[in-house]
Each structure stands twice: as structure tokens, then as C-alpha cells.
Motif scaffolding. Sequence first.
Motif, short mmCIF file in Angstrom:
data_model
loop_
_atom_site.label_atom_id
_atom_site.label_comp_id
_atom_site.label_asym_id
_atom_site.label_seq_id
_atom_site.Cartn_x
_atom_site.Cartn_y
_atom_site.Cartn_z
N PHE A 298 22.41 4.15 5.76
CA PHE A 298 22.83 5.52 5.50
C PHE A 298 23.31 5.65 4.06
N ILE A 300 25.95 7.54 1.74
CA ILE A 300 27.19 8.30 1.66
C ILE A 300 27.71 8.12 0.24
N TYR A 309 29.47 13.11 3.25
CA TYR A 309 28.55 12.54 4.23
C TYR A 309 27.28 13.38 4.37
N ASN A 310 27.21 14.48 3.67
CA ASN A 310 26.06 15.38 3.76
C ASN A 310 25.24 15.32 2.49
N SER A 320 23.25 11.85 6.59
CA SER A 320 23.43 10.67 5.74
C SER A 320 22.21 9.78 5.67
#
Length: 887
Positions: A298, A300, A309-310, A320
Amino acid sequence: MWNLQLPLLAATLVSVFFAQTVLAQEMNPSQNLTDNQENPSLHQINLTTTHANRKIRQLSELEPVFTSAQMLLVQSPTPTSEIVQVTQVKANPTSKGVEVILQTSKGQQLQLVNHSTGNNFIADIPNAQLRLPSGDTFTFRSNKPIAGVSEITVTNLDANTIRVSVTGEVSQPVVELFDSPDEGIIFSVASALSATPSQQQPQTQQPQTSQPENQTQPTQPSASGDEPIELVVTGEQDNYRVTDSSTATRTDTPLRDIPQSIQVIPQEVIKDQQITRISDATRNVSGVSPLTGFANAFDIYTIRGFTNYNILTNGFKTGSYPPATASVERVEVLKGPASVLYGQIEPGGVVNYVTKQPLSDPYYAAEFTVGSFSFYRGTIDFSGPLTTDKKLLYRLNVAYENSGSYRDFYNYDNFTVSPVITYKPSENTALTFEYQYGRRRGGFDRAFPPNSPALTLPITRNFGEPNDFNNLDYHRASLTLDQHFGKSLQLRSALFFQSFVDNSAYVNINIIEPDGRTLERDYSVNDNLLTKYYSWQTDLIGKFNTGSIAHQLLLGLELSRNTSPPGLLSNYNYSTGLINIFNPVYGAGRPTTLENATYYSGKTDTLGLYLQDQITLLSNLKLLVGGRYDFVDSVNSTRPLGGDINSSEFNGNAFSPRVGLVYQPIEPISLYASYSRSFVPNTGRTASGEILEPSRGTQYEVGIKSELFDQRLSATLAAYDITKTNILTTDPNNTDFSIAVGEVKSRGIELDVAGEILPGWKIIASGYLNDAFVSKDNSIPVGRRLENAAYHGASLWTTYEIQKGDLQGLQFGAGIFFVGDRIANQSDPFTIPSYVRTDAAISYKHDNWRAALNFKNIFDVKYYDTNGYYAFPQAPLTVLGTISLEF
């Protein structure tokens, strides 16, 4: 659920009024005639084709007209047609010098305005832009191409104007103009050796056969019989400097006209650094730290001290999980609050991945990389027209990656396929469908707990189990309509869908017990945990004037829904989880019962309405004003097996404004100041049952943007002050609930530089100071730093490519990346040490192939990153070898 009828009705009425206003201005048949009558000294050349190549009157024969900024404002031509795209610039040597061809099929729609002065031939082409078929802008530059001429440049002066400049060494060069329906506009430049008075008479020339850009062109002897002249051309599409971006305004706006810091990492940097995980591209940007964790699956980011986180992909929130590196054209980082365009975003900023789009000419590329720790990756990138009329275009990216690791029990393989289809039934209409499927299969890695003994362990050690796994699948699809209504009104509407499935089972690590060696662990299971995201974005963009003031107005609507159907989130087993960190013994069994299982579900609905106006008050003074109103309805529920449902919710609305001013005292300098706000909902309720107010971010930013070395190098220096309020803290009167009274601040200075210092010598560099700390809280001491927010950091990456001779195409690169120390856990601070990582690269390209060797962490430095809690050892010395082919 909030009622959508009133906001939708209001948006519809405003859209209709807005469209009618713009079209009414556009359809005024006397507007252009009146403008020219009122400005009889304004000289324009209308390019109309009557022959294959038609001689046009030389600009040297026209009287220069602009003698002051005020006259420039009054006399600048009013746009008379849509923005014409010049898709390529070619340079061909001739017997008398060189001809520069601006390739476009709409040359007859263009006008030229004379700005020549001194030794400089300067011609501006309104209503035109240099833009590759991929959508990227570019700059053409040739240094000392012929005798008597020191430089030829073709560049985007602004979003609506191309500037052609020919600089003479002693006097203004002799330039002749031709137009061709097959080629476009031709500027024929005579060398000092061949320029004669007779050359100034009208002549017709046929363009030479064009060669690929950015290669040494074949030459012909000059008229005087001297040795052939070697012509070397460099292009912006192969440079580190990017001139515009759509992330900051949702319109194609030059970066120098945006009152906010935004940095772009282009494809050339991604290729030269051989970035295999796309988040590593942001290490070139000041104030940005990618967070490592969750099996490296992911993305982040901590930006200006705030964790986001977006991420965005082509302007859509995608959570993510990033797109495949092979499908990303460039990475754009917008610093500061972005809620005015994207809604619920942390105030530090946002990262937007821009994917590769179809090309109008055939393009085929393949690449294979092999490296340390059994790393293998193969990619193909195919694009071109599917029909002879080029109305139907495609692009296909496929990538497969398989790798081991310097960490025990950790390996993975990734597969992605990304087809894109664009249909252009007319010049004003484009419909694009894009799909991406990704599959990840691999182990899991939680790295080290946030305790000092962990930093003494070998970086290979993994406290998970050998049979831990992390399997992810995702589907993304979008359908975009881009419709132009005449010259000044554009509708862009897009639908987006994403589904993401997490099927994993792994050991979590917690804390080291007081004996300093025993680590507590627990077990987690995500049993096909599914999330779905739907979004619809519609933008209406209009250009019009109110008197002498120009406007570019954006009216937008966004509807989205994010759902997580009920699914098994986790299952814990504490009884078999202890392990000795210095002498680990593996083999803990997985839980066989669901006694501690928890089920999770959630849904968030969002409606956003936004309005933005980019106002040109003067040619060197620009104002940006915008605002967005969001309506959010969110509910999240957890239910222990056999227990009661525990729900948290937010139901409310928020307004996010932005205003900024850009002043350009001279052409290469932009001074700017801005104010902007952001919001993120706080879920849950207070002890008295009230819904918590959203967390709000407020930023003040000032800065200076400059273009150096004849616009080859750009630099941004920014200073900012961000305050985030309404942060959840524990209710001192009832510790089972929270209240929104916390506050944090982030202040800093950032410098970013990118471009080409000399032909072949490119650089991208950054440096920053950031003070991000708690300013108000019920439990955390005031003054404590925020997680993963280094106080300072810097980066430098530079390459040099030999331009001539037998070694032409050989390139050397080197880079240094410095990150200061950070804390990894705010409630119980643990310091991640600072580090300096050094990279190097060597590559060689010839014709259509390229070979490269990249060396990362060449001094084998032991360093760590964090996800805001755990400490993740990073890779030791890593070598990657790449072979690529284009045809």
C-alpha cells in the motif's frame, strides 16, 4: 441520508446559466471584428492554405507593436478558435540553414503576433499549445544549430500561447514562414553564412524528411561549402522539468500560474532511477515521506507532517493501493489543502498518479529488469491507432513482477494488465475507457516493534510466520467523456468504479515485554474483505472575458459511494504468540476457532459541489478563487462474534475555500500567496450523543517560482503555516468517548528544483525544514512531534548524457537522499534514526534500445522507514539491470 434534491437542482440551474453565458459570448459574431477595429496597430497573420506550401509574409516585415505591459494587455488578440494542439516539433537542416516545423493539422486556424526585438526573432501563436499525443506538454530547444544563431526555442508561453524564439549571435536572424496542410507551420531560419538580401524575397521550400526528435539530424553542406553542421535537439518530453499540471486546478494550467506548490515527477525520472515501486518517486519531492508497511503493498504518505491514506489516480480517490508502476506516466504532488477540488483530504497535500494514455502514432515498447534478491520484472507497452482515420486509439500495458527479499519468509509476485481505448468521432469529442486489473500474491511483513532493541537486530529477521500470506485483487474501470462546444466551453464527465479484495492471514507484532527480549504477537485474518468505490465527476469549463479581464471558470459536481459489505476482519489468538526476538522459534499454529472474530461493514456517501475561477487581471497578475461544499453521510459498524454492533457515524456538511494570487514582475519569476482550507470527518459521537464536528485544516502559503537557464530549469521556494483543529482526544469526563478539541500545527520551508542545466545535464533536487507538533491535546504533551514528520530532509539526483561523438547516448547518474530522524509512535515516542542513502546509475541508448544498471544504497547503509508505528528495515545494496526496446 441527506437529501440530494436541493443541491442537485441548484447545480443544474447554475450549469445551465453558466453554459448559456459562455455560449452567448462565443456566438457573438462581431466580437473579433470589433477587437481588431479598436486595435488597428495589432498585426496578425492569418494562415490560409492555397498551395501545398504557401509563403507567408515575414514577421520582420511587420511593425513590432507591444511597447508596454499596458499595451500588451489591451492589444493581445482575443481567442478566435479552440486551442490548437501542436503535437510535434521537427528540425531539418537545409542548404541555407535549418527549418523548424510545428506539426499540426490546423495550421490554417492559427495567427502570429510579432514580438521581435534586438537580436531576437520572437513570434507568439495565440490559441495554441505544445502537447504530445499522450497529453504531456513539452519544449523544443536547439543550441547553436547553425552559424549566426545561438538558440532556437519553441515553448508554451502560457496555457493558450506558443512562443517561437530565434536568438542571433550578432543581429536578428532572417526567418521566413510557410504553411503546409501536411506538416503545419514552417519557420525557415537562414545561417549567417548563407543569408543574403535575396533570401528575403518570397520563396517556397519543401520540408526535408523528418527524423525522430532528440536525435542528431543528418545535415547538408551549407551554401558556402563549409563542413556539414551537426544539429542537436533536446526536447521537454525527455526532461525533468514539467510545465503544467491538472491536479491543482482540474484544468491545464502552467505551474507558474498556480498559487500553490505542486511538484511533478515525470516519466524520465521514473525511468532513470529505475523505480520499481511507484511511491519511491516521491522521495524526490520536498516534505514528502512515503510510509512503509502492510507488506509493502500500500502507498501511504506523510506530506508536510500529515499522514494521507487517500491517493488519487487520474483525479479519483483510490484508497492506498496504487496502480502498477508500468502504467503510470507521471506522479503529481499537490502540497497543502486540496479539499476544494477533492473533498475529504488531509491538509498536508495529496498524491495523484496520472496513467499512460493512447497515442495517435504506433508505439511498441518492451522492458525486462533483473536484480538483487531474485527480482524479475517484464513489461510491455503498446499503443497506436486501431483505424486508419485515427479516430479509435488504444494503449495496453502489461507487467509481471516476481521477487524475493532481504527479509526472511517474504516474497511476492504481481501481475497487472491495463488497457485503454479512446474514441474520437470528431475533433471536439473524445470518449475514453480505461480498465486495470491487479493481482498480488505474497508473504507478509510487519517488521520491527517500536522499541530500541529492535534496531540492533539483523535486518533479515521477520517475526511473522513462514506461512503468512497477503493476497490482494483489484479491478478499476473508468469512462470519460471530453466534449468541447466551440472554442470556449468544455464538458468533462467521468464515471469510476473500483473493487478491492483482501484475503490474508498473518501474525501481528505488538510490544516487547519488560525483559527486553519477549515479543507479544497476535493473529489476523482478512477473509475476502471486500470494498467497493463508485464515483461520478462532471466538470464544466468555460473561458470568457468581462471587459479586459479574462476568466476560466470551473463548475463541478462529484457523487461518490464507498462501501464495505459485512466481512470477517480479524481473528486473534494471543496464547501462542510469544517469541524471543534474539532467538526466534517459529511454528505457532493458526487459530482454529472464531471466538475472537470481528465483522466489519461500512458505507460513506458524498456529494460535492465546487466552483473555481482563474482570473487574469493583467497579463502578469492572476487571481484564483474557489470553494467547495461537501455533504457527507458515513456509518461504520463492527460486531464481535456473538456480540452487539458498535457503530460510528458522521452526517454533516463542510465548506472548503481557496484563494490565491500570482504576480509576475518579470517573465521568469512568479510570486504567489494563498489561503486554503480542508476537512476530514470525525466519526462517532460524544458522551452526550452529539455528532462530532469534522477536523479542519487551514493553510497560509507564500512562495516564489522561477524559470532559470532560459526556462530549462524551474525552481519553487515555498513557506507555509498549517493548523489542524477539531482533532479527536479522549474525553476527560468519560474515557469511553472522545471530544474534538485537539490541535496540531505544521510550519516549514521547502525548495524544489528540476530541469536541465546544460544540454544533457539534468537535475531534480529538493530540501525542506518542517516543524510539525501537537499544539493542544488532553493526553499528548504539547510540543510533541507528529509521527513520521522529519524536521529536515533533502534529495539530489542528477544525470549527464554524452551528446556527441562515439559515446553519444551514454548516461551517468547519481543521487543522495537524506531524511532526518522521526518518531514512530506519538503516545510512546520511539525515534527512527536519520539516514543518507546514495544511489548511482549508468545507461546507454542507441537507436531504439537502451541498457541500464542502477545501484541503490551503494554504501550499504542500515536505515529504517516507518508506517507511523513499526520500524521497517530498508533494502541494503541493490543492483538492477534493465534492457528496453522501442519500435
